[in-house]
Motif scaffolding. Structure first.
Motif, PDB file in Angstrom:
ATOM      1  N   PRO A  12       0.807  -1.200   0.103  1.00  0.00           N
ATOM      2  CA  PRO A  12       0.059   0.000  -0.046  1.00  0.00           C
ATOM      3  C   PRO A  12       0.808   1.263   0.069  1.00  0.00           C
ATOM      4  O   PRO A  12       2.080   1.256   0.643  1.00  0.00           O
ATOM      5  N   GLY A  13       0.450   2.214  -0.702  1.00  0.00           N
ATOM      6  CA  GLY A  13       0.974   3.631  -0.736  1.00  0.00           C
ATOM      7  C   GLY A  13       2.194   3.909  -1.476  1.00  0.00           C
ATOM      8  O   GLY A  13       2.293   3.019  -2.510  1.00  0.00           O
ATOM      9  N   LEU A  14       3.067   4.607  -1.231  1.00  0.00           N
ATOM     10  CA  LEU A  14       4.251   5.060  -2.096  1.00  0.00           C
ATOM     11  C   LEU A  14       5.457   4.380  -1.863  1.00  0.00           C
ATOM     12  O   LEU A  14       6.614   4.376  -2.726  1.00  0.00           O
ATOM     13  N   ASP A  15       5.539   3.461  -0.751  1.00  0.00           N
ATOM     14  CA  ASP A  15       6.736   2.595  -0.351  1.00  0.00           C
ATOM     15  C   ASP A  15       7.291   1.784  -1.360  1.00  0.00           C
ATOM     16  O   ASP A  15       6.742   1.075  -2.106  1.00  0.00           O
ATOM     17  N   GLY A  16       8.553   1.994  -1.604  1.00  0.00           N
ATOM     18  CA  GLY A  16       9.121   1.063  -2.689  1.00  0.00           C
ATOM     19  C   GLY A  16       9.948  -0.151  -2.184  1.00  0.00           C
ATOM     20  O   GLY A  16      10.258  -0.857  -2.914  1.00  0.00           O
ATOM     21  N   LEU A  40       3.672  -2.254  -6.555  1.00  0.00           N
ATOM     22  CA  LEU A  40       3.768  -1.036  -5.897  1.00  0.00           C
ATOM     23  C   LEU A  40       2.715  -0.009  -5.720  1.00  0.00           C
ATOM     24  O   LEU A  40       1.718  -0.225  -6.686  1.00  0.00           O
ATOM     25  N   ARG A  41       2.443   0.682  -4.996  1.00  0.00           N
ATOM     26  CA  ARG A  41       1.581   1.977  -5.154  1.00  0.00           C
ATOM     27  C   ARG A  41      -0.142   1.542  -5.177  1.00  0.00           C
ATOM     28  O   ARG A  41      -0.828   2.010  -6.140  1.00  0.00           O
TER      29      ARG A  41
ATOM     30  N   LEU B 119       8.171  10.606   0.426  1.00  0.00           N
ATOM     31  CA  LEU B 119       7.691   9.794  -0.681  1.00  0.00           C
ATOM     32  C   LEU B 119       6.815  10.720  -1.638  1.00  0.00           C
ATOM     33  O   LEU B 119       7.184  10.463  -3.016  1.00  0.00           O
ATOM     34  N   LEU B 131      -2.952  10.218  -3.173  1.00  0.00           N
ATOM     35  CA  LEU B 131      -1.952   9.151  -3.133  1.00  0.00           C
ATOM     36  C   LEU B 131      -0.651   9.401  -1.831  1.00  0.00           C
ATOM     37  O   LEU B 131      -0.216   8.666  -1.555  1.00  0.00           O
ATOM     38  N   GLU B 135       1.256   9.697   3.925  1.00  0.00           N
ATOM     39  CA  GLU B 135       2.886   9.375   3.638  1.00  0.00           C
ATOM     40  C   GLU B 135       3.562  10.904   3.897  1.00  0.00           C
ATOM     41  O   GLU B 135       4.735  10.990   3.953  1.00  0.00           O
ATOM     42  N   ARG B 207      14.055   0.456  -6.543  1.00  0.00           N
ATOM     43  CA  ARG B 207      13.652   1.547  -5.323  1.00  0.00           C
ATOM     44  C   ARG B 207      12.288   1.799  -5.586  1.00  0.00           C
ATOM     45  O   ARG B 207      11.688   2.373  -4.360  1.00  0.00           O
ATOM     46  N   GLY B 208      11.673   2.049  -6.765  1.00  0.00           N
ATOM     47  CA  GLY B 208      10.269   2.211  -6.907  1.00  0.00           C
ATOM     48  C   GLY B 208       9.775   3.578  -6.727  1.00  0.00           C
ATOM     49  O   GLY B 208       8.459   3.634  -7.127  1.00  0.00           O
ATOM     50  N   GLN B 209      10.471   4.487  -6.679  1.00  0.00           N
ATOM     51  CA  GLN B 209      10.154   5.936  -6.789  1.00  0.00           C
ATOM     52  C   GLN B 209      10.225   6.359  -8.326  1.00  0.00           C
ATOM     53  O   GLN B 209      10.753   7.326  -8.799  1.00  0.00           O
ATOM     54  N   TYR B 210       9.587   5.801  -9.524  1.00  0.00           N
ATOM     55  CA  TYR B 210       9.651   6.203 -10.675  1.00  0.00           C
ATOM     56  C   TYR B 210       8.482   6.851 -10.893  1.00  0.00           C
ATOM     57  O   TYR B 210       7.354   6.993 -10.219  1.00  0.00           O
TER      58      TYR B 210
END
Lengths: 132, 559
Positions: A12-16, A40-41, B119, B131, B135, B207-210
């Motif tokens: 859940p959320g923005l955590d990668g 993710l997301r 994030l 979203l 966070e 890392r997933g922050q794309y």
């Protein structure tokens, strides 16, 4: 023969941070479960929609970014609102022990912190999942 | 490096030793394990001798510090001239909270800043986006607009510190804000120094922050590199990161190999843009992990330095020595920390710091012992910073350059890791390059397989992890953890509402329109980004312009 346990593994959320989620997905599959990894997301709505669509027995939530108190209860709530009361919800990640109580009261059946042997998680799921 | 005759003698001696005393001892008492391996799973021999590095050529393979192939370090005097930059990654809550932490750290002797953004900022969303719920301010500071940036650096002159910003897909926006702020402080851009991570490939890998698909996101990365090369000469335009690859489970050699593969992809992209390799390569920087196995880590750093130098010289025909230097920041291994018996983590971090010093890094963040539990408290951060200071100023590790050179074990391990890196690079080249290898999930799967192997070793007890599978004990729940106030989200949302109401609407709209127009051409976006942030456009608004044009990235999952 009993039907396979079906589990949604969700971020859940923005955590990668998905090392743990992916690792568990693989181990659950090896232990004979049917696994759907969401990626993710995910919003609570997306996770619950996946659970409903897949007729999942278990939802496993992973969070390492401190959003558990926000997201985990929302997932439980939404499952209930869809009548999916008997879906087992468990969680893991970086979650301070002082939050465990709140999460369990909100309906998350167990929280697994860093260093938990994966077989403990598997056996908890096997002994607490609904009858199939 | 060794005389043939001497090697013959050593060989004979080794055989005798193996067949004599070793065999005799083993007959009486077996060793503790049938096979000894590093944490990466690499087998380790009982003893290393000159025989293991018989082919080593000092001039060719090691050379001197500050000289090709840079195995021994990138500067001629290394830490005798100046220690590495002690740079603690920090950010939480509002810009005001984080500004206070920065001032504290600078007061305590920290020598550079490193911004952890929340994030939502990293993913290009404003704090009030759906979203972002839950966070805001959690794992980093909330920065939505230049107004937050002003508060974040309040009282910190941008010509006196260097700042590293962990921002990737949205790097152009945050650098834009930093440069606009420098202008406001009256600091010319050629006096501004620092780094943006700007490494979007590893976001996709692990890392997933794309935000955007690979091609357009690479365009923004190269725009930033090109702009800085012309206007912000002291800025490190990218920090090509293996840190997160290792955190995700890779081995030491995979960490270096996949990071170098990403480095090759960025270099190639800049050259395709029409830039001369020596015009941008000196400002490429790297970011690695440090685990607890000191010797393997030291070998890894040395191997990567040597390999990168050769890639730049041989593949990209660089002529400027600075283009060949692998300069890097290190963070100690977050994933090595245990929630169990957290004080033990101080020891792990100390060993990792020692490895970093012996390996020749340019900059270091040490993790705090409580980070498997929460964001670090001020007390824990202080211990982490002191750990660096003790290693730098008490341990002696900094007195002589590359002190482990010539150690049979470390030299053979350096060779072995370099060989592994080369094997991976060749494989990735054959697959059509880094982007193709990522697209096929090859790199992701390699990392996941290593993570799986490691987990199995821990659970079988084959590999000891103190406090996890050996020497465990009952402990009271930890106390004194840092908690971020849940109300930060509301405060940030209210600030955004005010900003949107009060800014000059015509100027704001014109700036975003201009950005949209430029982004659809081949023109560099940076000037338009800077104008947009000055007109108080938010991170989310700017990133939305590109979401409209470029679309959003949705990864295939490889489990």
């Amino acid at each position: 023969m009993a039907k396979k346990i079906k589990i949604i593994v969700a971020k859940p959320g923005l955590d990668g941070h998905d090392r743990g989620a992916k690792l568990l997905a693989r181990i659950f599959a090896e232990e004979g479960m049917e696994v759907v990894y969401t990626g993710l997301r995910q919003t609570p709505e997306m996770i619950v929609a996946a659970a409903e669509q897949e007729d999942a027995d278990v939802v496993g939530l992973s969070s390492l970014s401190g959003v558990h108190n926000y997201f985990f209860p929302k997932v439980v709530e939404l499952l209930k609102s869809k009548g999916l009361n008997d879906v087992l919800v468990v969680g893991g990640g970086i979650i301070p022990i002082e939050d465990y109580d709140f999460l369990q009261k909100s309906g998350v059946k167990a929280i697994f912190g860093p260093g938990t042997p994966t077989m403990d998680i598997v056996s908890f799921i096997k002994s607490n999942v609904r009858a199939r | 490096m060794f005389d043939e005759k001497v090697l013959e003698k050593i060989k004979g001696g080794k055989e005798k030793w193996d067949q004599g005393p070793v065999a005799k001892t083993l007959a009486k008492a077996p060793e503790q394990k049938p096979v000894f391996t590093t944490i990466s799973g690499t087998p380790v021999e009982r003893l290393y001798t000159p025989l293991d590095i018989a082919g080593l050529d000092y001039e060719r393979d090691l050379g001197f510090p500050g000289q090709f192939p840079y195995t021994r370090g990138v500067q001629p005097t290394m830490y005798r001239g100046r220690y590495w930059t002690m740079r603690q990654y920090a950010g939480f809550g509002s810009a005001k909270d984080t500004n206070a932490r920065y001032r504290y750290l600078l007061q305590q002797g920290q020598t550079g800043l490193s911004v952890a953004f929340q994030l939502p900022t990293q993913a290009g969303y404003d704090s009030d986006h759906p979203l972002s719920m839950g966070e805001v301010g959690k794992v980093g500071v909330a920065v939505d607009s230049i107004e937050d940036m002003k508060v974040l650096f309040d009282g910190i002159p941008l010509d006196k510190v260097t700042t590293s910003m962990t921002i990737n897909a949205a790097a152009t926006v945050l650098l834009g804000m930093y440069l606009a702020l420098a202008e406001e402080q009256g600091v010319p851009w050629d006096k501004v120094g620092g780094t943006v991570q700007n490494d979007v490939l590893k976001e996709i890998i692990c890392r997933g922050q794309y935000i955007y698909p690979p091609k357009p996101t690479m365009r923004l990365t190269v725009d930033l590199i090109e702009f800085c090369q012309k206007h912000v000469p002291r800025w490190n335009t990218i920090s090509i990161s293996g840190y997160h690859i290792r955190e995700s489970g890779s081995t030491a050699a995979q960490e270096m190999a996949f990071t170098i593969a990403d480095g090759i992809a960025y270099t190639q992209a800049c050259i395709e843009r029409g830039m001369d390799v020596d015009s941008f390569a000196p400002r490429l920087s790297f970011f690695f992990n440090a685990f607890t196995n000191v010797l393997e880590e030291v070998a890894k750093f040395r191997a990567a330095r040597r390999y990168w130098a050769k890639i730049m010289k041989e593949r990209f025909k660089a002529k400027d020595p600075r283009s060949m230097m692998l300069r890097y920041h290190v963070q100690t291994g977050g994933v090595t920390l245990t929630a169990q018996q957290p004080l033990n983590n101080i020891v792990r971090v100390a060993l990792q710091t020692y490895a970093t010093a012996l390996g020749g890094a340019q900059s270091l963040h040490t993790n705090s012992y409580d980070e498997a539990l929460c964001l670090p408290t001020q007390e824990a951060v202080t211990v982490a910073l002191r750990t660096q200071q003790i290693v730098a100023e008490e341990s002696g590790a900094t007195d002589s350059i590359d002190p482990l050179a010539g150690c049979y074990y470390v030299e053979q391990m350096t060779n072995k890791i370099e060989q592994e890196i080369d094997d991976y690079i060749k494989k990735i080249d054959a697959m059509g390059g880094t982007l193709a290898a990522i697209e096929q999930g090859y790199i992701q799967k390699e990392i996941q397989n290593s993570a799986y192997r490691f987990q199995k070793e821990i659970e079988s007890g084959e590999r000891v992890y103190v406090g996890i599978n050996k020497y465990t004990m009952e402990e009271p729940p930890p106390t004194n953890l840092l908690k971020v106030d849940m109300s930060v989200g509301d405060v940030e949302a209210a600030k955004l509402k005010k900003l949107r109401a009060e800014r000059d609407q015509a100027k704001w709209k014109a700036a975003l329109d201009k950005l949209r127009q430029v982004s659809q051409t081949d023109e560099n976006v940076m000037p338009a980004v800077i104008e947009a942030v000055k007109a108080k456009a938010t991170v989310g608004e700017i990133c939305d312009v590109w979401r409209d044009i470029y679309g959003q990235y949705r990864p295939k999952e490889f489990v």
